[in-house]
Every structure is written in structure tokens, then in C-alpha cells.
Design a protein around this motif. Structure first.
Motif, PDB file in Angstrom:
ATOM      1  N   SER A  37     -90.113  -7.744  -2.045  1.00 41.62           N
ATOM      2  CA  SER A  37     -88.882  -7.246  -1.422  1.00 41.62           C
ATOM      3  C   SER A  37     -89.208  -6.305  -0.267  1.00 41.62           C
ATOM      4  O   SER A  37     -88.523  -6.311   0.766  1.00 41.62           O
ATOM      5  CB  SER A  37     -88.003  -6.539  -2.463  1.00 41.62           C
ATOM      6  OG  SER A  37     -87.430  -7.469  -3.349  1.00 41.62           O
ATOM      7  N   TYR A  41     -87.759  -7.044   3.314  1.00 45.11           N
ATOM      8  CA  TYR A  41     -86.660  -6.172   3.729  1.00 45.11           C
ATOM      9  C   TYR A  41     -87.139  -4.730   3.917  1.00 45.11           C
ATOM     10  O   TYR A  41     -86.514  -3.794   3.431  1.00 45.11           O
ATOM     11  CB  TYR A  41     -85.545  -6.191   2.677  1.00 45.11           C
ATOM     12  CG  TYR A  41     -85.027  -7.561   2.321  1.00 45.11           C
ATOM     13  CD1 TYR A  41     -84.265  -8.305   3.222  1.00 45.11           C
ATOM     14  CD2 TYR A  41     -85.282  -8.110   1.071  1.00 45.11           C
ATOM     15  CE1 TYR A  41     -83.772  -9.556   2.899  1.00 45.11           C
ATOM     16  CE2 TYR A  41     -84.788  -9.367   0.725  1.00 45.11           C
ATOM     17  CZ  TYR A  41     -84.046 -10.092   1.644  1.00 45.11           C
ATOM     18  OH  TYR A  41     -83.562 -11.330   1.310  1.00 45.11           O
ATOM     19  N   LYS A  44     -84.651  -2.091   5.112  1.00 42.83           N
ATOM     20  CA  LYS A  44     -83.329  -2.158   4.481  1.00 42.83           C
ATOM     21  C   LYS A  44     -83.183  -1.053   3.440  1.00 42.83           C
ATOM     22  O   LYS A  44     -84.131  -0.736   2.716  1.00 42.83           O
ATOM     23  CB  LYS A  44     -83.144  -3.521   3.807  1.00 42.83           C
ATOM     24  CG  LYS A  44     -81.765  -3.712   3.182  1.00 42.83           C
ATOM     25  CD  LYS A  44     -81.669  -5.047   2.487  1.00 42.83           C
ATOM     26  CE  LYS A  44     -80.319  -5.178   1.793  1.00 42.83           C
ATOM     27  NZ  LYS A  44     -80.222  -6.426   1.001  1.00 42.83           N
ATOM     28  N   HIS A 246     -78.838 -10.570  -2.363  1.00 38.22           N
ATOM     29  CA  HIS A 246     -79.614  -9.474  -1.767  1.00 38.22           C
ATOM     30  C   HIS A 246     -78.726  -8.490  -1.020  1.00 38.22           C
ATOM     31  O   HIS A 246     -79.114  -7.342  -0.791  1.00 38.22           O
ATOM     32  CB  HIS A 246     -80.714 -10.018  -0.850  1.00 38.22           C
ATOM     33  CG  HIS A 246     -80.208 -10.537   0.464  1.00 38.22           C
ATOM     34  ND1 HIS A 246     -80.076  -9.738   1.561  1.00 38.22           N
ATOM     35  CD2 HIS A 246     -79.803 -11.771   0.836  1.00 38.22           C
ATOM     36  CE1 HIS A 246     -79.622 -10.461   2.572  1.00 38.22           C
ATOM     37  NE2 HIS A 246     -79.442 -11.700   2.154  1.00 38.22           N
ATOM     38  N   GLY A 273     -83.884  -7.538  -3.392  1.00 36.92           N
ATOM     39  CA  GLY A 273     -83.856  -6.737  -2.174  1.00 36.92           C
ATOM     40  C   GLY A 273     -82.490  -6.138  -1.918  1.00 36.92           C
ATOM     41  O   GLY A 273     -82.108  -5.895  -0.764  1.00 36.92           O
TER      42      GLY A 273
END
Length: 563
Positions: A37, A41, A44, A246, A273
Motif C-alpha cells: 500500500s 499510495y 495518500k 481503497h 490503501g
């Protein structure tokens, strides 16, 4: 030809199992899920706790730092980390750091007494403890209790960590492994330390990841052993059957020491994620404010908390339009409450997740399209689960017949820690026996009749407490109800209803009984009705019926109309 092919395949498999390179390439652990993840990402938003917000790259970096600290302090893949804390960011960071080095996470109910915690320390032979700063004293007392023990439970705790990002107390910063010290969350001592354990620890999916203690009715709790494989298989079922994605923004308000919030929601969110908002308690006003502020899309609560949200004055005032995915479990949602929630949150879809700690914990799912069509059902078996109903001899029963709910699934625990007998009993006949009574309809939808222990044997017949509760919830003015059986000279067990009215509502016993006579057979009617201000529950939201039985066991006064 077939025989030669089979022998060749067997040799390949044997060689692969002996190859560390093959094992490293095939590894799939909890730590690997986070690393993937983070790679996908990195920038993020991953976790929010109070004013602190970290993305996936920072999440991974902090986990690497803590795992390096654990390794320097001598914590290994065989270490058991007993954890006493409410939800916090460092709880999650330390958890994934433990997963990274293959240590075993043992989260403990923070409401337990020192003597109860001492049992868990001794039973696991724990050598590492972590505690929130306000629970350090409780943990110290538990350690002292177990170290003073002359039984086989005595252990030697060699490392203690406070789940704080900083601490001024010199004793916490001490390098003495027997004193409390803070997690090294921010800066590793070197770049090399930050990468320690990246892929060097010899782990695979069969590695033990968690030991979770059941709260059951027995005098001593059982330690449920779950592997990385158990957890990841269960995550997949949650994600697929729970339509998780996600881009979900999930609120984690229920205790993370409990398998439901930890394994059904936090784990899958990080796997995908997603973004997780960590709250340290399931306070209705804070949950409602957080949904509005963070535009949360996903929320899990047991029915008791959903009811508390629904009855809170802020429910009608807050903007809850972002909330799209609502989950309940731990107990059956009262039908009337579900209808009211659905009408007041028209944009939201609801899922019922049913299971127990021993199956990590998901077993069956009732999906949104079936919520009203199959009112009160626990749904059908989850993606990686097979579920049937059996009789006392373990034989499958026909649709419509009550029996014990049993499962076959890769979610199922490795066993109970140091308890071969109970493990054997739970797995008799090649199925995991849940201890729940249920009935399966012709379409394969499961309805929970009751826990075996919650069946009330009154006047020689069995009454399911849940059936009586559902009927009472239909009566106007009822906020919450728990139905229990209490000792009675005539009935043996008297059906007793403890009711919390809605604010400002009053009703008398005769009005309720008249209402129930049209819905329940005479033998199912409550022999006593108690009006209460609140029902006792544990931090995961389950009503503590055992406490109610203890409180009211000497108070039964059968209603004359039911004699």
C-alpha cells in the motif's frame, strides 16, 4: 504418465519448500500488505488521530523505525507483545512493527484488573509489554502479580514500552530494558536501522500473528491463535463481501484490542490503501462530529452504538451525507432500529457481519440488498467460508431446523493456546463449532437463534431470548432491551426483560404485555419486566448479560398474569 507427472510435481514442491529464495518470493504477511500500500499510495492519507495526519510513506517509515528499535532491544519472532491501551496512532504503528518482525500481538481489554491481566501475561509467557501512559501503573501491578506467582505462569518481562510519541520522564527514556521507555517513532538512529527487517526476517503466512483472548463465560479466558494466513484470508472475505475500496474513509472507534475493529476494518483498510480515522472511544457525539468533519464513508458499530447514535441529539443536526457503508455485528440489530436507520440515512447501505474471534472473526454476511428482504438474518457464508447447521451428533440438519452453527474456513484459528482439549472439542468432526444455535433457510440464509448459553429453559421449554427482544423492540418507546433467564422456584428460569425506555417515554407492564400477547406464545412472555436507565456493556459494545443475571438474580417476582 500421470504417475510420473505427480512424482515430478511432488519433487518440485519439496524443493521449493526447502528453498529460502522461493519462500522469500512467495511470502505474504501483514507487513507485506502495508509495504504494498505504501508503494502504491505513498502520498495518500493513511491514518488520522487527533490533530496528527500521516500518509502511507510516513506510516511505513515509522513502522520501520519501531521495528528496528524492537530488534535492537532483542525482540524476536517468538516474542509475545502484550498490549494494554485504548485506540491510538502508536497502537497501530507498534502493531505493524510487530508484524514486520514476526512478533506476536496480544491486545488486552483495557478494562481488565491487574490480576486478570496477570493471567494473560503468564499464559502467553509474555516477555514484552506495551501500555498507554495512564495504564502503566495497572500493567506494573499485573507484572508484579505474575512475577510473584509460584505457579507455572511466572514469566520474566524484559522490555516495556509506553505508547507515547514523547515523554519527559527519564525512566521512560532509559535504555534499561526492564524500565519503561518510549517508542522511537520519529527518527531512526541511522538509515540502516530504518531498513532493518525489510525482508530479512524469516516469515511466512503460517507465522503466528495474534493471540486474542475470548471474553466467554468460563472462569479463565482462552487464547485464540491466529496466523498471518488466517488474517489475510479473512481480509479478502471482508473486502469482497463488504464492498470495501481503497477510497473509503473509515472510522475506527470500537476498541482495537477486539478482533472486529482490528481485523474486519483496520486490517482491510490498510490492505486496500484506504484512510482510517482512529478514535479512542465510541462516544456518539465524537463519532457524529467526525463523520461530518472528515467526510467519512465507512463506519462499523455494534447495535448498541448504532442505537446510541440514533438517539443522540446531534444525529439530526450533523451532515452525515458522506456515510455510504454501514456495518453492524457483535449482536443482531433489532429490526425496528434497522428500519429507522435506513430511513434516516437513505444514502447508506448496511451490512451485517456475523462471526467470532476464532474465525478471525468473519463467518457470514448479510448484504445491503437483503437487509429488508431477510430481516434479522445473519446472511450467507462469506467468500472463504463454508457454514452448515448440525445436530448434537454433528449431522447436518435440513433447512428450517435449529442446530449448532459450524464452519470450515481458512479464517479459522490455529487453535487455543496450550489447550489441546478445548481445541479438539472446537474442531470435532472436522468443523469449527461456534457454540451458536441457528437455522438455515432454503436459500442458505442463516438466522441466529441464540447462544447456547442464552437459551432460557422455562417451564420445561426453550425460549430464545433474541426472539423476545425483537418483539419488545416493536413496542413504541423502547430504546434498548435485554432478555435473560433468572432462577425461579416455579419456572426454573423466569423470562425477564430489562428495558431502557426512550427519553421522556413512560409505559407500564400491562400495556407491554398486552402488546406482546399478540406476537409471542404465552410461555415466551416475560415473567418480570424491569425498567432501567442503561444496560451494562463492554467496550466492544456487547451487552453484558452475565452482569444483568448477577444484578437481578434474587429479584424475580413473577407477574400474576403469567403464573
Amino acid at each position: 504418465m500421470v504417475k510420473d507427472g505427480a512424482e515430478h510435481a511432488t519433487k518440485i514442491l519439496q524443493n521449493a519448500q526447502m528453498s529460502s529464495e522461493v519462500g522469500a518470493a512467495r511470502r505474504n504477511t501483514m507487513a507485506d500488505l502495508l509495504e504494498r500500500s505504501s508503494a502504491r499510495y505513498g502520498d495518500k492519507l493513511a491514518l488520522v488521530y487527533g490533530e496528527e495526519r500521516i500518509d502511507y510513506s510516513e506510516f511505513q517509515r515509522r513502522v520501520n523505525t519501531i521495528s528496528a528499535q524492537f530488534l535492537r532491544d532483542g525482540i524476536s519472532s517468538s516474542s509475545k507483545l502484550v498490549v494494554l491501551s485504548k485506540n491510538s496512532l502508536n497502537f497501530v504503528l507498534a502493531y505493524y512493527a510487530a508484524m514486520k518482525i514476526g512478533a506476536i500481538w496480544v491486545p488486552v481489554n483495557y478494562m481488565l484488573t491487574p490480576s486478570e491481566i496477570a493471567y494473560i501475561l503468564g499464559h502467553t509467557k509474555a516477555d514484552v509489554v506495551l501500555a498507554a501512559s495512564n495504564l502503566v501503573d495497572t500493567m506494573n501491578k499485573a507484572i508484579a502479580t505474575v512475577q510473584e506467582s509460584t505457579s507455572s505462569l511466572a514469566v520474566d518481562v524484559t522490555a516495556r514500552y509506553v505508547l507515547e510519541t514523547a515523554a519527559e520522564d527519564d525512566s521512560i527514556r532509559s535504555h534499561d530494558p526492564r524500565s519503561w521507555h518510549a517508542l522511537e517513532v520519529y527518527e531512526p538512529s541511522s538509515v540502516a536501522d530504518a531498513d532493518t527487517g525489510q525482508h530479512t526476517i524469516d516469515l511466512d503466512g503460517r507465522t503466528l500473528a495474534q493471540i486474542l483472548y475470548t471474553s466467554g463465560t468460563e472462569s479463565l479466558p482462552k487464547g485464540v491463535m491466529l496466523t498471518h494466513d488466517n488474517l489475510i484470508s479473512q481480509f479478502v472475505s471482508c473486502i469482497v463481501d463488504g464492498s470495501m475500496e481503497h477510497h473509503d474513509i473509515a472510522i475506527h472507534a470500537l476498541p482495537l484490542y477486539h478482533s472486529a475493529q482490528l481485523n474486519c476494518f483496520l486490517g482491510p483498510s490498510i490492505y486496500l490503501g484506504g484512510t482510517g480515522i482512529i478514535l479512542d472511544a465510541a462516544a456518539p457525539d465524537i463519532i457524529l462530529r467526525t463523520i461530518e468533519k472528515e467526510r467519512a464513508t465507512l463506519l462499523f458499530c455494534p447495535p448498541t452504538v448504532w442505537i446510541a447514535l440514533l438517539r443522540h441529539p446531534d444525529f439530526e443536526k450533523r451532515d452525515l451525507s458522506s456515510l455510504q457503508k454501514c456495518y453492524y455485528g457483535a449482536a443482531i440489530m433489532p429490526v425496528e432500529v434497522l428500519k429507522e436507520l435506513s430511513s434516516k440515512l437513505p444514502q447508506a447501505r448496511f451490512w451485517n457481519f456475523y462471526g467470532q474471534t476464532e474465525v478471525a472473526p468473519l463467518a457470514t454476511v448479510l448484504k445491503p440488498e437483503d437487509q429488508l428482504r431477510k430481516l434479522g438474518s445473519a446472511g450467507r457464508p462469506a467468500l472463504n467460508v463454508e457454514t452448515i447447521i448440525v445436530d448434537a451428533e454433528g449431522n447436518p440438519v435440513p433447512a428450517g431446523e435449529v442446530g449448532e452453527i459450524v464452519h470450515r474456513t481458512a479464517h479459522a484459528m490455529l487453535g487455543y493456546l496450550d489447550d489441546a482439549q478445548k481445541t479438539s472439542e472446537a474442531y470435532r468432526g472436522g468443523w469449527f463449532h461456534s457454540g451458536d444455535l441457528g437455522v438455515m433457510d432454503e436459500e442458505g440464509y442463516l438466522t441466529i437463534v441464540d447462544r447456547k448459553k442464552d437459551m432460557i429453559k422455562t417451564g420445561g421449554v426453550n425460549v430464545a431470548s433474541r426472539e423476545v427482544e425483537e418483539a419488545i423492540y416493536e413496542f413504541p418507546g423502547v430504546s434498548e432491551v435485554a432478555v435473560i433467564g433468572l432462577p425461579d422456584d416455579y419456572w426454573i428460569e423466569a423470562v425477564t426483560a430489562i428495558i431502557v425506555p426512550k427519553t421522556g417515554i413512560q409505559f407500564n407492564e400491562q400495556d407491554l404485555l398486552q402488546f406482546l400477547r399478540e406476537k409471542l406464545a404465552k410461555f415466551k412472555l416475560p415473567k418480570q419486566i424491569v425498567i432501567a436507565d442503561a444496560l451494562p456493556r463492554n467496550p466492544s459494545g456487547k451487552i453484558l448479560k452475565r452482569n444483568l443475571r448477577q444484578e437481578y438474580e434474587d429479584s424475580v417476582k413473577s407477574l400474576p398474569e403469567q403464573d
